[in-house]
Design a protein around this motif. Structure first.
Motif, PDB file in Angstrom:
ATOM      1  N   THR A   1      38.724  39.988  38.957  1.00 48.58           N
ATOM      2  CA  THR A   1      39.010  40.838  40.118  1.00 48.58           C
ATOM      3  C   THR A   1      40.189  40.273  40.900  1.00 48.58           C
ATOM      4  N   ASN A   2      40.177  38.984  41.117  1.00 49.88           N
ATOM      5  CA  ASN A   2      41.237  38.338  41.895  1.00 49.88           C
ATOM      6  C   ASN A   2      42.599  38.541  41.243  1.00 49.88           C
TER       7      ASN A   2
ATOM      8  N   HIS B   1      43.716  42.059  41.882  1.00 47.84           N
ATOM      9  CA  HIS B   1      43.941  42.250  43.309  1.00 47.84           C
ATOM     10  C   HIS B   1      45.273  41.624  43.727  1.00 47.84           C
TER      11      HIS B   1
ATOM     12  N   VAL C   1      39.471  50.256  44.658  1.00 50.26           N
ATOM     13  CA  VAL C   1      38.423  49.288  44.330  1.00 50.26           C
ATOM     14  C   VAL C   1      38.006  49.389  42.867  1.00 50.26           C
TER      15      VAL C   1
ATOM     16  N   VAL D   1      40.548  47.859  40.514  1.00 46.61           N
ATOM     17  CA  VAL D   1      40.654  46.408  40.650  1.00 46.61           C
ATOM     18  C   VAL D   1      39.451  45.695  40.031  1.00 46.61           C
ATOM     19  N   THR D   2      38.284  46.319  40.071  1.00 42.12           N
ATOM     20  CA  THR D   2      37.056  45.630  39.664  1.00 42.12           C
ATOM     21  C   THR D   2      36.472  46.065  38.324  1.00 42.12           C
TER      22      THR D   2
ATOM     23  N   TRP E   1      33.214  44.444  44.327  1.00 43.75           N
ATOM     24  CA  TRP E   1      34.214  44.261  45.385  1.00 43.75           C
ATOM     25  C   TRP E   1      33.595  43.539  46.584  1.00 43.75           C
TER      26      TRP E   1
ATOM     27  N   TYR F   1      33.054  39.891  45.612  1.00 48.03           N
ATOM     28  CA  TYR F   1      34.367  39.244  45.572  1.00 48.03           C
ATOM     29  C   TYR F   1      34.801  38.860  46.990  1.00 48.03           C
ATOM     30  N   ASN F   2      34.667  39.788  47.919  1.00 50.29           N
ATOM     31  CA  ASN F   2      35.075  39.533  49.300  1.00 50.29           C
ATOM     32  C   ASN F   2      34.176  38.508  49.980  1.00 50.29           C
TER      33      ASN F   2
END
Length: 89
Positions: free
Chosen positions: A27-28, A31, A39, A42-43, A77, A80-81
């Motif tokens: 994911t990173n 991103h 989202v 990205v994921t 997401w 991840y955050n």
């Protein structure tokens, strides 16, 4: 507490591997590149990764209704955050 994705398809329940460093990294990477927007974009690789080695093959995942797939992307997401917040605290 381990964070896993689950879904049911054709009366069968599927459970992913736990969210781990590799799911975070996938994911990173997307991103930070900024080449994709949204989202789910990205994921999605992390969602597929989390089901690797389970009975939920890519074909099974792609047979899911789009809202369910997007819901799982949203969970990734959030996780991840959460890691980013801890890292930056």
């Amino acid at each position: 507490m381990q964070k896993v994705l689950t879904f049911e398809l054709n009366k069968k329940k599927y459970v992913s591997k736990p969210f781990d460093f590799e799911a975070f990294r996938l994911t990173n990477e997307k991103h930070l590149k900024g080449e994709v927007v949204g989202v789910a974009s990205v994921t999605i690789d992390s969602v597929h990764y989390m089901f690797e080695g389970t009975e939920a093959t890519d074909d099974v995942l792609m047979a899911l209704p789009v809202p369910k797939l997007v819901e799982m992307c949203g969970k990734v997401w959030i996780w991840y955050n959460e890691v980013l917040k801890v890292k930056n605290a």
